[in-house]
Design a protein around this motif. Sequence first.
Motif, PDB file in Angstrom:
ATOM      1  N   LEU A   1       0.813  -1.214   0.000  1.00  0.00           N
ATOM      2  CA  LEU A   1       0.000   0.000   0.000  1.00  0.00           C
ATOM      3  C   LEU A   1       0.851   1.270   0.000  1.00  0.00           C
ATOM      4  O   LEU A   1       0.439   2.306  -0.521  1.00  0.00           O
ATOM      5  N   ASP A   2       2.054   1.193   0.580  1.00  0.00           N
ATOM      6  CA  ASP A   2       2.940   2.360   0.580  1.00  0.00           C
ATOM      7  C   ASP A   2       3.307   2.775  -0.836  1.00  0.00           C
ATOM      8  O   ASP A   2       3.475   3.959  -1.143  1.00  0.00           O
ATOM      9  N   LEU A   3       3.453   1.771  -1.682  1.00  0.00           N
ATOM     10  CA  LEU A   3       3.793   2.026  -3.078  1.00  0.00           C
ATOM     11  C   LEU A   3       2.649   2.788  -3.754  1.00  0.00           C
ATOM     12  O   LEU A   3       2.863   3.799  -4.429  1.00  0.00           O
ATOM     13  N   VAL A   4       1.422   2.307  -3.539  1.00  0.00           N
ATOM     14  CA  VAL A   4       0.259   2.964  -4.134  1.00  0.00           C
ATOM     15  C   VAL A   4       0.103   4.373  -3.563  1.00  0.00           C
ATOM     16  O   VAL A   4      -0.223   5.319  -4.285  1.00  0.00           O
ATOM     17  N   ALA A   5       0.384   4.519  -2.262  1.00  0.00           N
ATOM     18  CA  ALA A   5       0.296   5.839  -1.629  1.00  0.00           C
ATOM     19  C   ALA A   5       1.311   6.801  -2.254  1.00  0.00           C
ATOM     20  O   ALA A   5       1.027   7.985  -2.449  1.00  0.00           O
ATOM     21  N   ARG A   6       2.474   6.282  -2.566  1.00  0.00           N
ATOM     22  CA  ARG A   6       3.487   7.136  -3.196  1.00  0.00           C
ATOM     23  C   ARG A   6       2.996   7.613  -4.572  1.00  0.00           C
ATOM     24  O   ARG A   6       3.192   8.770  -4.942  1.00  0.00           O
ATOM     25  N   TYR A   7       2.337   6.724  -5.305  1.00  0.00           N
ATOM     26  CA  TYR A   7       1.804   7.112  -6.623  1.00  0.00           C
ATOM     27  C   TYR A   7       0.681   8.139  -6.480  1.00  0.00           C
ATOM     28  O   TYR A   7       0.444   8.936  -7.385  1.00  0.00           O
ATOM     29  N   ALA A   8      -0.008   8.097  -5.331  1.00  0.00           N
ATOM     30  CA  ALA A   8      -1.109   9.034  -5.110  1.00  0.00           C
ATOM     31  C   ALA A   8      -0.593  10.399  -4.661  1.00  0.00           C
ATOM     32  O   ALA A   8      -1.206  11.426  -4.960  1.00  0.00           O
ATOM     33  N   ASP A   9       0.520  10.411  -3.946  1.00  0.00           N
ATOM     34  CA  ASP A   9       0.965  11.651  -3.290  1.00  0.00           C
ATOM     35  C   ASP A   9       2.096  12.398  -3.997  1.00  0.00           C
ATOM     36  O   ASP A   9       2.239  13.601  -3.819  1.00  0.00           O
ATOM     37  N   SER A  10       2.920  11.685  -4.762  1.00  0.00           N
ATOM     38  CA  SER A  10       4.113  12.335  -5.325  1.00  0.00           C
ATOM     39  C   SER A  10       3.821  12.992  -6.663  1.00  0.00           C
ATOM     40  O   SER A  10       3.014  12.490  -7.441  1.00  0.00           O
TER      41      SER A  10
ATOM     42  N   LYS B   1      12.060   0.393 -20.544  1.00  0.00           N
ATOM     43  CA  LYS B   1      12.283  -0.412 -19.352  1.00  0.00           C
ATOM     44  C   LYS B   1      13.584  -0.006 -18.659  1.00  0.00           C
ATOM     45  O   LYS B   1      13.631   0.134 -17.435  1.00  0.00           O
ATOM     46  N   VAL B   2      14.618   0.193 -19.440  1.00  0.00           N
ATOM     47  CA  VAL B   2      15.904   0.630 -18.882  1.00  0.00           C
ATOM     48  C   VAL B   2      15.738   2.002 -18.247  1.00  0.00           C
ATOM     49  O   VAL B   2      16.177   2.261 -17.132  1.00  0.00           O
ATOM     50  N   LEU B   3      15.046   2.889 -18.989  1.00  0.00           N
ATOM     51  CA  LEU B   3      14.874   4.262 -18.536  1.00  0.00           C
ATOM     52  C   LEU B   3      14.081   4.337 -17.232  1.00  0.00           C
ATOM     53  O   LEU B   3      14.414   5.096 -16.322  1.00  0.00           O
ATOM     54  N   THR B   4      13.010   3.528 -17.143  1.00  0.00           N
ATOM     55  CA  THR B   4      12.124   3.633 -15.986  1.00  0.00           C
ATOM     56  C   THR B   4      12.589   2.769 -14.814  1.00  0.00           C
ATOM     57  O   THR B   4      11.988   2.821 -13.746  1.00  0.00           O
ATOM     58  N   ALA B   5      13.649   2.009 -15.014  1.00  0.00           N
ATOM     59  CA  ALA B   5      14.109   1.090 -13.956  1.00  0.00           C
ATOM     60  C   ALA B   5      14.364   1.834 -12.648  1.00  0.00           C
ATOM     61  O   ALA B   5      14.081   1.328 -11.568  1.00  0.00           O
ATOM     62  N   ASP B   6      14.907   3.056 -12.743  1.00  0.00           N
ATOM     63  CA  ASP B   6      15.233   3.821 -11.535  1.00  0.00           C
ATOM     64  C   ASP B   6      14.101   4.733 -11.087  1.00  0.00           C
ATOM     65  O   ASP B   6      14.215   5.404 -10.063  1.00  0.00           O
ATOM     66  N   PHE B   7      13.012   4.791 -11.852  1.00  0.00           N
ATOM     67  CA  PHE B   7      11.898   5.667 -11.494  1.00  0.00           C
ATOM     68  C   PHE B   7      11.092   5.041 -10.351  1.00  0.00           C
ATOM     69  O   PHE B   7      10.755   3.877 -10.403  1.00  0.00           O
ATOM     70  N   ASP B   8      10.769   5.839  -9.350  1.00  0.00           N
ATOM     71  CA  ASP B   8       9.899   5.298  -8.307  1.00  0.00           C
ATOM     72  C   ASP B   8       8.495   5.887  -8.375  1.00  0.00           C
ATOM     73  O   ASP B   8       7.633   5.521  -7.583  1.00  0.00           O
ATOM     74  N   VAL B   9       8.269   6.786  -9.330  1.00  0.00           N
ATOM     75  CA  VAL B   9       6.920   7.284  -9.621  1.00  0.00           C
ATOM     76  C   VAL B   9       6.811   7.391 -11.140  1.00  0.00           C
ATOM     77  O   VAL B   9       7.824   7.348 -11.835  1.00  0.00           O
ATOM     78  N   PRO B  10       5.590   7.551 -11.660  1.00  0.00           N
ATOM     79  CA  PRO B  10       5.461   7.724 -13.114  1.00  0.00           C
ATOM     80  C   PRO B  10       6.182   8.995 -13.594  1.00  0.00           C
ATOM     81  O   PRO B  10       6.250   9.978 -12.853  1.00  0.00           O
ATOM     82  N   HIS B  11       6.719   8.938 -14.796  1.00  0.00           N
ATOM     83  CA  HIS B  11       7.387  10.093 -15.401  1.00  0.00           C
ATOM     84  C   HIS B  11       6.753  10.417 -16.748  1.00  0.00           C
ATOM     85  O   HIS B  11       6.392   9.505 -17.490  1.00  0.00           O
ATOM     86  N   PHE B  12       6.661  11.713 -17.020  1.00  0.00           N
ATOM     87  CA  PHE B  12       6.238  12.137 -18.359  1.00  0.00           C
ATOM     88  C   PHE B  12       7.458  12.250 -19.258  1.00  0.00           C
ATOM     89  O   PHE B  12       8.497  12.778 -18.839  1.00  0.00           O
ATOM     90  N   LEU B  13       7.296  11.783 -20.480  1.00  0.00           N
ATOM     91  CA  LEU B  13       8.292  12.006 -21.521  1.00  0.00           C
ATOM     92  C   LEU B  13       7.660  12.926 -22.559  1.00  0.00           C
ATOM     93  O   LEU B  13       6.574  12.624 -23.062  1.00  0.00           O
ATOM     94  N   THR B  14       8.313  14.048 -22.862  1.00  0.00           N
ATOM     95  CA  THR B  14       7.699  15.045 -23.736  1.00  0.00           C
ATOM     96  C   THR B  14       8.599  15.362 -24.931  1.00  0.00           C
ATOM     97  O   THR B  14       9.746  14.931 -24.984  1.00  0.00           O
ATOM     98  N   HIS B  15       8.018  16.122 -25.871  1.00  0.00           N
ATOM     99  CA  HIS B  15       8.799  16.660 -26.998  1.00  0.00           C
ATOM    100  C   HIS B  15       9.548  15.590 -27.787  1.00  0.00           C
ATOM    101  O   HIS B  15      10.762  15.618 -27.895  1.00  0.00           O
TER     102      HIS B  15
END
Length: 446
Positions: free
Chosen positions: A280-289, A322-336
């Motif tokens: 649940l901490d993981l889901v909470a992080r996605y909700a709060d960060s 997959k390589v790029l997001t391996a270190d991500f702990d929350v979702p990231h936007f990729l733009t441009h």
Amino acid sequence: MRKLVKELFIGDVQAGDHDGQSVELKGWVHRARGSNKIWFIVLRDSTDYIQCVIKRDSVGDESFEALRSALIESSVILNGEVNVDERAPGGHEIVVSAGEIIGPVNPENPFPITESAMENADGGETEFLLDNRHLYLRTGRMTNMLKIRSSVFGAIHSYFRERDFIEYQAPNFVAGAVEGGSTLFEVPYFGRTAYLTQSWQLYAEAAMPALERLYTMAPSFRAEKSRTRRHLTEFWHAEMEIAWAGNSDVMEHGEALVRNIARTILDERSEELEDLGRDLDLVARYADSPYPRMRYDEAVETLQGMGVDIEWGQDLDYTKEKVLTADFDVPHFLTHYPRIAKPFYHRPDPDDPKYVLCHDLLAPEGYGEIIGGGERTWSEKEILERIDEEGTPREPYEFYIDVRRYGGVPHGGFGLGVDRVCSWLAGADHIREVIPFPRDSRRVTP
RNA sequence: GCCGUGUUAGCUUAGCUGGUGGAGCGGCGGACUGUUAAUCCGCAGGUCGCAGGUUCAAACCCUGCACACGGCGCCA
């Protein structure tokens, strides 16, 4: 004469609302065990499980033998008193005084979803469970998934409606493609060929000048032979379109929506998530960060720095994601993204037309892209230029070009893969686990 | 389209270098007055994916086919 309507649910009894009372419970036999003097039925309904105790002395030989013959998934009605007992799972049990089998199960053809059948359900469902999905739906794992899914759908509707978006429906039979074009399902249509829609977007843009803020949740269809844990041929697509908005405005909605979904399932479905083993901490992080934003160029440089073989202008495939997001702990936007990597409806960046004003939202934990969106090419001049440079024929898109011919305005939107979001937030092993009857390139049954 | 893996009872599976196929779950019968995926005893249930081949002998070795699974491309 019994009433048909069910007024009492097991969840209410386990909540302690009926301690000591005489009740009638309707449900299905989850498990049964005991001796020839005392018999236990673990009764299931849509809300919970409860242990029911049947004593030969209390109900008589005939009832005792009858109830003992109720196999797994038989439907029964049991009457009895609610007893608080620590020995019972959930703390409550029913001391049965009378009972009746409503829908028996034939011993020659017992319920096929056994403990052994579910042994490998975590980490990819077996073919057997997929073939018997209509029965597998009744098990705890699927029920939890379906409840979480319902909350995700509810959260999306609430998010948009609370912000005065209008729900708007596009046709499912269409004449042309939104995406590349090779992934359309053909449908015979009175001597012509129609296609199943891949996206609501083009039709939403037509209504944009009328409604200004609109959304939908509807199935989209893609004839991709993809065999991955992220793909379905029929998936639920939550899409929005908003007038007088740029790429960044659209991204803000995307981020707020996803965080809102995470918050909603924490509020409504934390028990189900825990049952499924979700942290649940993981889901909470996605909700709060907040969700960071990264330009395509930065992503390419990062990857090159990691020694990944990638050149500027290439789209980011899943291997690289997959390589790029391996270190991500929350979702990231990729733009441009580079203009050459994206379809015509993405608007070139006025500051540097090598790029388009678009964004993908990449979920962590290897779940991949969950949102694709951006600012639309909104002037007639630019849209014709982009269609032509892509070599796409104009005439299927005449209605789309008309939107620009008559009072075009800056606007944008995104599409969110609802099943992918469910899969990610629930920590599913496969996208098939979060939709009742999954369709992929090899399966249209049951 | 490409790469890889697999197919043994209704289900989940064991089966070494070839020598008459075992178990658990589920079912049936029996025992047991508080079980927790109940336990214990017994029974039924298998042309080992299909077709050829090698061999005295094939679930096991060889060839072909079928079906399935995992992953990649593509994307949400």
